[in-house]
Design a protein around this motif. Structure first.
Motif, short mmCIF file in Angstrom:
data_model
loop_
_atom_site.label_atom_id
_atom_site.label_comp_id
_atom_site.label_asym_id
_atom_site.label_seq_id
_atom_site.Cartn_x
_atom_site.Cartn_y
_atom_site.Cartn_z
N THR A 165 -3.51 5.41 3.47
CA THR A 165 -2.67 4.76 4.28
C THR A 165 -1.35 5.51 4.98
O THR A 165 -0.99 5.23 6.10
CB THR A 165 -1.91 3.37 3.73
OG1 THR A 165 -3.14 2.74 2.85
CG2 THR A 165 -1.04 2.45 4.27
N ALA A 192 0.87 -1.42 -0.13
CA ALA A 192 0.08 -0.07 -0.22
C ALA A 192 1.05 1.30 0.00
O ALA A 192 0.72 2.07 -0.80
CB ALA A 192 -1.11 -0.01 1.16
N GLY A 240 -2.31 5.01 -1.95
CA GLY A 240 -1.51 5.04 -0.57
C GLY A 240 -1.54 6.22 -0.01
O GLY A 240 -0.75 6.35 1.23
#
Lengths: 350, 365
Positions: A64, A38, A61
């Motif tokens: 994240t 990620a 990403g």
């Protein structure tokens, strides 16, 4: 406000930050195990009072990264340091103390608020948890002050979230996030769910509050227009990596990386008129589970060369500018925009 | 950044383009007149749409823009009889000579998905998750074109090819969850094309998609339109998408069309204070960075509309006259192709010719 990077240590640093998830490919129990990267090794600094915009498409990403910064998930590799110390991820006492200094604002204010609590109580809640030294009256006074600061009326204090409009709810979320005077705000698509006229109200509000309180922010958005409005610096992510970084004007007006070039050209704007050439990329972003070898953008890149398929370009820095592309290097050193595709440039008429 | 000027698009030459159908003087493909929608909320009805007038010519792209709750989607759902029993629809919606309001379900079924196709924001929920792509397209082909078996499968493959899906033959046997969001939207478009529509109603077709995928889908819609000459009603909250695609734009607010104009003119110089406010509130990538102008307050709820102009409470140009009755949509002074619903148009709209300084001084004196 333009923070001076040289004079003080950054508020936040990420070094080699990565978060991988083990997944099973389709096929049930027979499915092959694989790793979803990620976030796959990113470095960035955030100075005190600075706003870093993080842009990219779904699955790149950015969210994240937000979770890693806040210590909500543990990094698989690398680390995040806040004010010089690593961000703990154990959700223990240190983490709680740190969380007073870093707050977040998400896209969906209704999901972030408690439907059963009047809004003034929700705004005061962080004070109740982190500032037990304050009396109830002091907390109430502070909540009223925060409500005024975000443009909510005193008579709305006893309202419940469902009684407010989307923009007003986001103001409640902002007021609550600012209750403890945080040094860092992590904003994940804070205005994406709002209508244009309300979005402008909230963006102006964030600008005003920042001028007054001086918080730094990681500002995540898929909307380049919004990022340009808010950020001092922009990082573009693709498949878990930063592919380009610089000031909003540099990145959006003279993009170096072919992905940024396509992203900027694809952003529709009523002000730009309809004569703007567009780079239309083929295909979808690849599955992060099976990121391509070499430069992960090469299968969609309209100008990729043989080297891009085998050799992953590192993120090179030059002052405040950074880019990860073999084709964005100037002959005499330094950076130059990657060549524009000839065939892939499609006009408005295409 | 690529900013090289490009030749005018076929849409700019609209009237002269062969794909654009008959001359503008011909009867429009679809005409909505005084369309109203009242929703049953238990004890009473609440009016959500207050008499919408719109037309679409053959081959034209009409952009419908507005914020959530303005009625941009229910306008078309009402016209197609898709609102369900809780809604009372009034007024008229004529498609190619046929009145749709009050039409028998059988007649509507022939048109919907056939000559009038719809695509929505979220393709994943519009597609059936437990049926293969090929079967879903085949259903449309059987209903509207009488194709079955081999012929239907071949045509479905051709349609998937046409909307830019690679490996079309293989994709026919896949399920929606095996495709990305952009691919599913292409499948939706392929299904819409199955009935060879004259009018495609696209309700926020790219809102759920990433920017680079949005660009692909908008390009695809443009190509298909140029090829087939279908008209497009593009509903979006995104002024950028509308500016990019539309020939003509209708701006809606609180269940009414408050401005209608050729796209270029609207975005260059909006007439209605709300349309002006919307454009000023939008940040931009180009040009100098500026503080955003905001529209104060928020949209009034449909059950508590003021007696006058619904925008009056937020309008910087509000006057006593605004608070008596909702202003009708009327031609903008000096620009007959444009209409706006504002009582104060004369005071707001500058005269059409660029007024030199001298002239303005004379007027003042």
């Amino acid at each position: 406000m333009s923070p001076d990077l040289a004079s003080s240590e950054p508020l936040l640093t990420a070094r080699g930050l990565a978060r991988h998830y083990g997944v099973r490919l389709p096929g049930g129990l027979m499915g092959r195990r694989a790793t979803l990267k990620a976030v796959d090794g990113i470095d960035f600094d955030l100075a005190r009072g600075e706003i870093l915009g993080l842009v990219g498409e779904s699955g790149c990403g950015k969210s994240t990264t937000a979770k890693l910064v806040l210590g909500h998930v543990a990094p698989s590799a690398g680390e995040v340091r806040f004010d010089g110390a690593p961000v703990p991820v154990d959700h223990g006492g240190d983490w709680r103390r740190l969380r007073r200094r870093m707050q977040m604002i998400y896209q969906d204010p209704l999901g972030a608020l408690d439907r059963r609590l009047p809004i003034a109580a929700q705004i005061a809640e962080p004070l109740q948890i982190h500032r037990p030294d304050l009396s109830r009256a002091d907390r109430g006074a502070r909540a009223a002050e925060l409500m005024r600061a975000v443009g909510l009326r005193p008579d709305q204090a006893a309202r419940y979230p469902h009684e407010l409009s989307g923009g007003q709810r986001q103001r409640v979320v902002i007021a609550r996030a600012l209750a403890l005077d945080p040094e860092l705000l992590v904003c994940d698509e804070p205005v994406s769910a709002l209508d244009v006229s309300v979005q402008a109200q909230v963006l102006n509000l964030l600008e005003d509050l920042r001028a007054r309180t001086g918080f730094a922010a990681l500002f995540i958005s898929h909307d380049l227009k919004v990022v340009r409005q808010m950020a001092d610096r922009v990082a573009v992510m693709y498949l878990g990596r930063i592919v380009e970084e610089g000031s909003p004007e540099e990145v959006l007006h003279r993009p170096l990386h072919p992905y940024t070039q396509a992203l900027v050209s694809a952003a529709p704007s009523p002000h730009a008129g309809r004569r703007r050439a567009r780079i239309v990329l083929r295909g979808d972003p690849p599955n992060p589970v099976e990121a391509p070898a070499g430069c992960s953008f090469h299968p969609r890149c309209p100008v990729a060369v043989a080297r891009c398929r085998t050799e992953r370009p590192p993120l090179l820095r030059e002052g405040r500018r950074a880019v990860a592309c073999h084709l964005a290097q100037a002959a005499g050193g330094g950076f130059a925009p990657a060549p524009l595709p000839s065939a892939a440039v499609s006009g408005a008429a295409a | 950044m690529p900013t090289a000027p490009l030749p005018a698009s076929p849409r700019d030459l609209h009237g002269a383009s062969p794909a654009a159908g008959p001359a503008p003087s011909a009867a429009p493909l679809a005409t909505l007149r005084g369309l109203t929608v009242d929703f049953d909320i238990g004890e009473r009805y609440v009016r959500a749409l207050h008499g919408v007038d719109l037309t679409i010519a053959r081959g034209e792209t009409l952009g419908v823009v507005g914020e959530s709750g303005c009625g941009k989607s229910i306008t078309w759902l009402a016209a197609l009889g898709l609102l369900g029993p809780g809604a009372r629809v009034g007024g008229s919606a004529v498609f190619d000579g046929q009145e749709l309001i009050g039409m028998r379900p059988r007649g509507l079924d022939r048109l919907r998905g056939g000559r009038i196709a719809l695509i929505f924001q979220d393709p994943a929920s519009a597609l059936n998750p437990v049926q293969r792509i090929g079967r879903q397209i085949g259903e449309s082909l059987a209903l509207h074109r009488g194709l079955r078996g081999r012929a239907a499968r071949d045509e479905a493959r051709r349609l998937l090819d046409r909307v830019g899906i690679a490996n079309a033959a293989q994709r026919l046997d896949e399920y929606p969850h095996e495709l990305s969001g952009g691919m599913n939207q292409r499948v939706m478009i392929a299904m819409a094309l199955a009935g060879e529509p004259d009018l495609l109603i696209a309700d926020e077709p790219t809102t759920a998609l990433d920017a680079t995928i949005q660009a692909q889908i908008l390009d695809l819609l443009r190509d298909l339109q140029a090829e087939s000459g279908m008209a497009l009603a593009l509903i979006s909250h995104d002024l950028g998408v509308i500016a990019d695609m539309a020939d003509r734009v209708a701006v809606m607010y609180s269940g009414r069309v408050i401005e209608e104009a050729p796209a270029g003119r609207l975005f260059a110089a909006p007439a209605h204070p709300y349309a002006r406010g919307l454009l000023a509130a939008l940040p931009d990538i180009e040009g100098p960075k500026r503080r955003l102008e905001t529209i104060p307050g928020s949209v009034p709820p449909p059950h508590a509309l003021p007696p006058g102009c619904a925008f009056a409470a937020r309008c910087p140009h509000v006057d006593g006259v605004c608070e008596t009755a909702p202003p009708p949509l009327r031609p903008v002074p000096g620009a007959p192709a444009r209409r706006a619903a504002c009582a104060r148009l004369e005071a707001l709209v500058r005269p059409p010719e660029p007024a030199p300084v001298l002239q303005r001084q004379e007027q003042r004196a």
